[in-house]
Write a protein that holds these residues in place. Sequence first.
Motif, PDB file in Angstrom:
ATOM      1  N   ARG A 115      31.482  35.685  50.940  1.00  0.00           N
ATOM      2  CA  ARG A 115      32.628  35.157  51.699  1.00  0.00           C
ATOM      3  C   ARG A 115      33.892  35.231  50.852  1.00  0.00           C
ATOM      4  NH1 ARG A 115      33.766  29.257  54.642  1.00  0.00           N
ATOM      5  NH2 ARG A 115      36.058  29.504  54.637  1.00  0.00           N
ATOM      6  N   TYR A 116      33.764  34.914  49.571  1.00  0.00           N
ATOM      7  CA  TYR A 116      34.919  34.901  48.671  1.00  0.00           C
ATOM      8  C   TYR A 116      34.857  36.081  47.714  1.00  0.00           C
ATOM      9  CZ  TYR A 116      35.322  30.094  50.321  1.00  0.00           C
ATOM     10  OH  TYR A 116      35.439  28.975  51.116  1.00  0.00           O
ATOM     11  N   CYS A 117      35.913  36.868  47.700  1.00  0.00           N
ATOM     12  CA  CYS A 117      36.015  37.974  46.758  1.00  0.00           C
ATOM     13  C   CYS A 117      37.313  37.841  45.972  1.00  0.00           C
ATOM     14  CB  CYS A 117      35.978  39.319  47.475  1.00  0.00           C
ATOM     15  SG  CYS A 117      34.362  39.735  48.199  1.00  0.00           S
ATOM     16  N   VAL A 118      37.340  38.438  44.793  1.00  0.00           N
ATOM     17  CA  VAL A 118      38.506  38.367  43.925  1.00  0.00           C
ATOM     18  C   VAL A 118      38.963  39.780  43.579  1.00  0.00           C
ATOM     19  CG1 VAL A 118      39.428  37.586  41.723  1.00  0.00           C
ATOM     20  CG2 VAL A 118      37.802  36.147  42.972  1.00  0.00           C
ATOM     21  N   ILE A 119      40.223  40.067  43.872  1.00  0.00           N
ATOM     22  CA  ILE A 119      40.840  41.335  43.517  1.00  0.00           C
ATOM     23  C   ILE A 119      41.706  41.124  42.278  1.00  0.00           C
ATOM     24  CG2 ILE A 119      42.413  43.168  44.246  1.00  0.00           C
ATOM     25  CD1 ILE A 119      39.851  43.163  45.839  1.00  0.00           C
ATOM     26  N   PHE A 120      41.481  41.947  41.255  1.00  0.00           N
ATOM     27  CA  PHE A 120      42.313  41.882  40.056  1.00  0.00           C
ATOM     28  C   PHE A 120      43.528  42.768  40.275  1.00  0.00           C
ATOM     29  CE2 PHE A 120      43.434  43.558  35.786  1.00  0.00           C
ATOM     30  CZ  PHE A 120      43.784  42.356  35.183  1.00  0.00           C
ATOM     31  N   LYS A 121      44.719  42.205  40.081  1.00  0.00           N
ATOM     32  CA  LYS A 121      45.971  42.924  40.251  1.00  0.00           C
ATOM     33  C   LYS A 121      46.679  43.014  38.910  1.00  0.00           C
ATOM     34  CE  LYS A 121      50.394  42.853  42.764  1.00  0.00           C
ATOM     35  NZ  LYS A 121      51.235  42.115  43.745  1.00  0.00           N
ATOM     36  N   ALA A 122      46.791  44.223  38.382  1.00  0.00           N
ATOM     37  CA  ALA A 122      47.467  44.443  37.106  1.00  0.00           C
ATOM     38  C   ALA A 122      48.870  44.952  37.366  1.00  0.00           C
ATOM     39  CB  ALA A 122      46.692  45.451  36.262  1.00  0.00           C
ATOM     40  N   GLY A 123      49.847  44.274  36.780  1.00  0.00           N
ATOM     41  CA  GLY A 123      51.227  44.725  36.866  1.00  0.00           C
ATOM     42  C   GLY A 123      51.668  45.279  35.523  1.00  0.00           C
ATOM     43  N   TRP A 124      52.960  45.317  35.304  1.00  0.00           N
ATOM     44  CA  TRP A 124      53.527  45.837  34.055  1.00  0.00           C
ATOM     45  C   TRP A 124      53.569  44.689  33.048  1.00  0.00           C
ATOM     46  CZ3 TRP A 124      55.088  50.998  33.549  1.00  0.00           C
ATOM     47  CH2 TRP A 124      55.732  51.331  32.359  1.00  0.00           C
ATOM     48  N   GLU A 125      52.562  44.600  32.206  1.00  0.00           N
ATOM     49  CA  GLU A 125      52.422  43.539  31.213  1.00  0.00           C
ATOM     50  C   GLU A 125      52.275  42.157  31.854  1.00  0.00           C
ATOM     51  OE1 GLU A 125      55.290  43.764  28.094  1.00  0.00           O
ATOM     52  OE2 GLU A 125      54.892  45.864  27.650  1.00  0.00           O
ATOM     53  N   TRP A 126      51.618  42.103  33.011  1.00  0.00           N
ATOM     54  CA  TRP A 126      51.237  40.836  33.627  1.00  0.00           C
ATOM     55  C   TRP A 126      50.044  41.123  34.531  1.00  0.00           C
ATOM     56  CZ3 TRP A 126      51.084  40.752  38.898  1.00  0.00           C
ATOM     57  CH2 TRP A 126      51.842  41.704  39.580  1.00  0.00           C
ATOM     58  N   TRP A 127      49.403  40.077  34.985  1.00  0.00           N
ATOM     59  CA  TRP A 127      48.258  40.248  35.863  1.00  0.00           C
ATOM     60  C   TRP A 127      48.084  38.998  36.714  1.00  0.00           C
ATOM     61  CZ3 TRP A 127      47.765  38.809  30.804  1.00  0.00           C
ATOM     62  CH2 TRP A 127      47.054  37.635  30.539  1.00  0.00           C
ATOM     63  N   SER A 128      47.275  39.123  37.759  1.00  0.00           N
ATOM     64  CA  SER A 128      46.896  37.973  38.573  1.00  0.00           C
ATOM     65  C   SER A 128      45.571  38.279  39.256  1.00  0.00           C
ATOM     66  CB  SER A 128      47.974  37.642  39.618  1.00  0.00           C
ATOM     67  OG  SER A 128      48.114  38.704  40.544  1.00  0.00           O
ATOM     68  N   TYR A 129      44.969  37.244  39.809  1.00  0.00           N
ATOM     69  CA  TYR A 129      43.705  37.372  40.525  1.00  0.00           C
ATOM     70  C   TYR A 129      43.923  36.900  41.955  1.00  0.00           C
ATOM     71  CZ  TYR A 129      41.752  37.776  35.848  1.00  0.00           C
ATOM     72  OH  TYR A 129      41.475  38.180  34.568  1.00  0.00           O
ATOM     73  N   LEU A 130      43.577  37.734  42.932  1.00  0.00           N
ATOM     74  CA  LEU A 130      43.757  37.405  44.337  1.00  0.00           C
ATOM     75  C   LEU A 130      42.428  36.931  44.903  1.00  0.00           C
ATOM     76  CD1 LEU A 130      45.880  40.523  45.413  1.00  0.00           C
ATOM     77  CD2 LEU A 130      46.674  38.341  44.441  1.00  0.00           C
ATOM     78  N   LEU A 131      42.330  35.641  45.151  1.00  0.00           N
ATOM     79  CA  LEU A 131      41.129  35.052  45.728  1.00  0.00           C
ATOM     80  C   LEU A 131      41.192  35.226  47.239  1.00  0.00           C
ATOM     81  CD1 LEU A 131      38.549  33.296  45.521  1.00  0.00           C
ATOM     82  CD2 LEU A 131      40.058  31.286  45.632  1.00  0.00           C
ATOM     83  N   ILE A 132      40.296  36.038  47.785  1.00  0.00           N
ATOM     84  CA  ILE A 132      40.300  36.388  49.199  1.00  0.00           C
ATOM     85  C   ILE A 132      39.188  35.646  49.923  1.00  0.00           C
ATOM     86  CG2 ILE A 132      40.303  38.269  50.876  1.00  0.00           C
ATOM     87  CD1 ILE A 132      42.462  38.547  48.708  1.00  0.00           C
ATOM     88  N   ASP A 133      39.538  34.895  50.952  1.00  0.00           N
ATOM     89  CA  ASP A 133      38.550  34.279  51.833  1.00  0.00           C
ATOM     90  C   ASP A 133      38.324  35.249  52.987  1.00  0.00           C
ATOM     91  OD1 ASP A 133      37.109  32.799  53.699  1.00  0.00           O
ATOM     92  OD2 ASP A 133      38.196  30.939  53.290  1.00  0.00           O
ATOM     93  N   ARG A 134      37.174  35.897  53.019  1.00  0.00           N
ATOM     94  CA  ARG A 134      36.909  36.918  54.026  1.00  0.00           C
ATOM     95  C   ARG A 134      36.688  36.323  55.417  1.00  0.00           C
ATOM     96  NH1 ARG A 134      32.128  39.486  53.150  1.00  0.00           N
ATOM     97  NH2 ARG A 134      32.798  41.218  54.469  1.00  0.00           N
ATOM     98  N   LYS A 135      36.527  35.002  55.495  1.00  0.00           N
ATOM     99  CA  LYS A 135      36.384  34.346  56.799  1.00  0.00           C
ATOM    100  C   LYS A 135      37.748  33.998  57.378  1.00  0.00           C
ATOM    101  CE  LYS A 135      34.480  30.208  59.039  1.00  0.00           C
ATOM    102  NZ  LYS A 135      33.701  28.948  58.834  1.00  0.00           N
ATOM    103  N   THR A 136      38.590  33.304  56.619  1.00  0.00           N
ATOM    104  CA  THR A 136      39.888  32.856  57.118  1.00  0.00           C
ATOM    105  C   THR A 136      40.997  33.884  56.880  1.00  0.00           C
ATOM    106  OG1 THR A 136      40.548  31.780  55.043  1.00  0.00           O
ATOM    107  CG2 THR A 136      39.222  30.487  56.590  1.00  0.00           C
ATOM    108  N   LYS A 137      40.733  34.897  56.029  1.00  0.00           N
ATOM    109  CA  LYS A 137      41.698  35.929  55.633  1.00  0.00           C
ATOM    110  C   LYS A 137      42.830  35.367  54.773  1.00  0.00           C
ATOM    111  CE  LYS A 137      40.794  38.604  59.857  1.00  0.00           C
ATOM    112  NZ  LYS A 137      41.386  39.279  61.027  1.00  0.00           N
ATOM    113  N   ARG A 138      42.619  34.198  54.222  1.00  0.00           N
ATOM    114  CA  ARG A 138      43.622  33.595  53.352  1.00  0.00           C
ATOM    115  C   ARG A 138      43.524  34.205  51.955  1.00  0.00           C
ATOM    116  NH1 ARG A 138      46.618  28.962  53.205  1.00  0.00           N
ATOM    117  NH2 ARG A 138      45.614  28.172  55.103  1.00  0.00           N
TER     118      ARG A 138
END
Length: 247
Positions: A115-138
């Motif tokens: 149900r919950y997946c995490v996408i790693f997003k790498a930017g230019w000398e920064w990063w974040s993690y996108l926590l995706i709720d596959r049920k609510t699409k939040r």
Amino acid sequence: MKIQHLIMSISLICLFNATAPLQAAEPVRHMTLLQLCNSLPVQFTYEQFQAYEHCTKEQGPEQIATYFADIYQKKQGKITLAYLDGAELVLQDFIADDAERYQDFSLWGCDHSKRYCVIFKAGWEWWSYLLIDRKTKRTTELTGYPVFSPDSQLVFEYVDSRMSDNFSRNILKLYRLNDEKPKLLLERNETDFGVHSAKWLGPSTLEAKLQHFAANDFNRYVEVGQMRLVVTGDEVKMAIEKTTQRK
């Protein structure tokens, strides 16, 4: 910031808190890079860091992509993650030499229910993690590593001082997951220690190892103790045991 810290920050920025061969000691309920790869020791060698890179940049992501191939694909820089209703989240890499627009996406992993997946997003000398709720699409953006509880009801987020952008910022948060926005149960941005690694001992108990710069030597880290969180409802009790003096 000391130049040694800047060099380490840049070299580690797209990596995760894991290393060495993929672990197979026990079944994994959640398939993420934190489970697949061994943690780096507080002080690591060049050879250990090479294994770290291999696991987190090649071996681990390949296995995660294969394991979740039924819901995740990445082709020609475009990733698709299927929601539970069959719709798709689509994200596109932009890897040209442009600091403002650069972005690169990869799957960090999912909980055992998918149900919950995490996408790693790498930017230019920064990063974040996108926590995706596959049920609510939040989508909830996190700064630190997400660690799911065994029953996927809680997620712990942390950034240790080795990976922080200013080497004094230690993020520590705990959320309860539900059909609404994740509920923040605990937030401690400590300056006297950072979390080195964390694991759930059960659905409501988490244990973490703590680290800090060695006294009078900001190029060296030492383990300084451990922390335990016990969750009852939305109440969180924290216990910290300092086991080592900074030397």
